[in-house]
Design a protein around this motif. Structure first.
Motif, mmCIF file in Angstrom:
data_model
loop_
_atom_site.group_PDB
_atom_site.id
_atom_site.type_symbol
_atom_site.label_atom_id
_atom_site.label_comp_id
_atom_site.label_asym_id
_atom_site.label_seq_id
_atom_site.Cartn_x
_atom_site.Cartn_y
_atom_site.Cartn_z
ATOM 1 N N THR A 1 -7.263 0.576 -0.182
ATOM 2 C CA THR A 1 -7.815 -0.288 0.865
ATOM 3 C C THR A 1 -8.910 -1.193 0.291
ATOM 4 O O THR A 1 -8.952 -2.394 0.582
ATOM 5 C CB THR A 1 -8.379 0.561 2.024
ATOM 6 N N ALA A 2 -9.787 -0.641 -0.528
ATOM 7 C CA ALA A 2 -10.875 -1.427 -1.125
ATOM 8 C C ALA A 2 -10.350 -2.449 -2.136
ATOM 9 O O ALA A 2 -10.946 -3.519 -2.308
ATOM 10 C CB ALA A 2 -11.877 -0.493 -1.794
ATOM 11 N N TRP A 3 -9.243 -2.146 -2.776
ATOM 12 C CA TRP A 3 -8.667 -3.033 -3.788
ATOM 13 C C TRP A 3 -8.377 -4.423 -3.229
ATOM 14 O O TRP A 3 -8.531 -5.427 -3.924
ATOM 15 C CB TRP A 3 -7.389 -2.395 -4.351
ATOM 16 N N TRP A 4 -7.987 -4.504 -1.968
ATOM 17 C CA TRP A 4 -7.671 -5.804 -1.360
ATOM 18 C C TRP A 4 -8.867 -6.746 -1.367
ATOM 19 O O TRP A 4 -8.700 -7.967 -1.283
ATOM 20 C CB TRP A 4 -7.152 -5.622 0.067
ATOM 21 N N ASN A 5 -10.069 -6.208 -1.480
ATOM 22 C CA ASN A 5 -11.279 -7.036 -1.498
ATOM 23 C C ASN A 5 -11.533 -7.691 -2.848
ATOM 24 O O ASN A 5 -12.394 -8.573 -2.942
ATOM 25 C CB ASN A 5 -12.502 -6.206 -1.099
ATOM 26 N N VAL A 6 -10.821 -7.265 -3.877
ATOM 27 C CA VAL A 6 -11.067 -7.807 -5.215
ATOM 28 C C VAL A 6 -9.845 -8.479 -5.833
ATOM 29 O O VAL A 6 -9.887 -8.903 -6.982
ATOM 30 C CB VAL A 6 -11.612 -6.724 -6.175
ATOM 31 N N PHE B 1 -9.709 4.982 -10.294
ATOM 32 C CA PHE B 1 -10.312 5.274 -8.992
ATOM 33 C C PHE B 1 -11.146 6.550 -8.937
ATOM 34 O O PHE B 1 -11.958 6.710 -8.034
ATOM 35 C CB PHE B 1 -9.230 5.342 -7.896
ATOM 36 N N GLN C 1 -15.264 6.731 -8.477
ATOM 37 C CA GLN C 1 -15.803 6.192 -7.238
ATOM 38 C C GLN C 1 -15.147 6.790 -5.994
ATOM 39 O O GLN C 1 -15.803 6.976 -4.977
ATOM 40 C CB GLN C 1 -15.650 4.678 -7.219
ATOM 41 N N TYR C 2 -13.839 7.089 -6.075
ATOM 42 C CA TYR C 2 -13.109 7.510 -4.876
ATOM 43 C C TYR C 2 -12.597 8.945 -4.931
ATOM 44 O O TYR C 2 -11.956 9.404 -3.984
ATOM 45 C CB TYR C 2 -11.919 6.560 -4.633
ATOM 46 N N GLN D 1 0.824 -1.209 0.000
ATOM 47 C CA GLN D 1 0.000 0.000 0.000
ATOM 48 C C GLN D 1 0.857 1.257 0.000
ATOM 49 O O GLN D 1 0.556 2.219 -0.719
ATOM 50 C CB GLN D 1 -0.945 0.006 1.205
ATOM 51 N N ASP E 1 -8.419 5.221 0.163
ATOM 52 C CA ASP E 1 -9.647 4.422 0.232
ATOM 53 C C ASP E 1 -9.715 3.425 -0.918
ATOM 54 O O ASP E 1 -10.152 2.282 -0.751
ATOM 55 C CB ASP E 1 -10.885 5.319 0.217
ATOM 56 N N TYR E 2 -9.288 3.868 -2.097
ATOM 57 C CA TYR E 2 -9.249 2.992 -3.272
ATOM 58 C C TYR E 2 -8.303 1.811 -3.030
ATOM 59 O O TYR E 2 -8.656 0.658 -3.272
ATOM 60 C CB TYR E 2 -8.822 3.796 -4.497
#
Length: 127
Positions: free
Chosen positions: A99-104, A86, A89-90, A34, A96-97
């Motif tokens: 951090t959210a990337w880890w979910n996909v 990003f 959406q961000y 990150q 924040d982008y």
């Protein structure tokens, strides 16, 4: 058609992720990746690659439109930090982008890339 990976390949990738640079926890890897992504000024990618010379994972950046992948490194996972990835959406909140990337992240694909890179790239010679 995707191929089912041997369990040992997935375990090797997990071990490589977990022990990146001697650290024994995934959180340290994640923080390093990150920080690498958020340090990109302008456009680029944060990349986890396999260093076929050192036989170890490596985190590095590609920026702008440079083709500066280090010699002997095979990219495994890439995070697109170009504004188009990003902004809608961000907005300008890159953290924040990231951090959210880890979910996909597709760790199955990363494991397949890792298996190929670690078993088929001795040094600078690739099949």
């Amino acid at each position: 058609m995707s191929e089912v990976l041997p369990a040992r390949s997935v375990l090797r990738l997990r071990r490589a992720r977990a022990t990146y640079r001697g650290r024994d926890q995934f959180d340290a890897f994640r923080a390093h990746f990150q920080a690498n992504a958020l340090a990109i000024q302008g456009s680029g990618w944060s990349i986890l690659g396999w260093d076929s010379l050192g036989q170890r994972p490596l985190i590095f950046q590609l920026y702008d439109q440079q083709g500066n992948v280090p010699a002997g490194v095979v990219p495994l996972v890439l995070l697109d930090m170009w504004e188009h990835a990003f902004y809608l959406q961000y907005r300008n909140v890159k953290a924040d982008y990231v951090t959210a990337w880890w979910n996909v992240v597709d760790w199955s694909d990363a494991a397949a890339r890792f298996q190929a890179a670690s078993s088929q790239t001795p040094g600078l010679i690739t099949p």
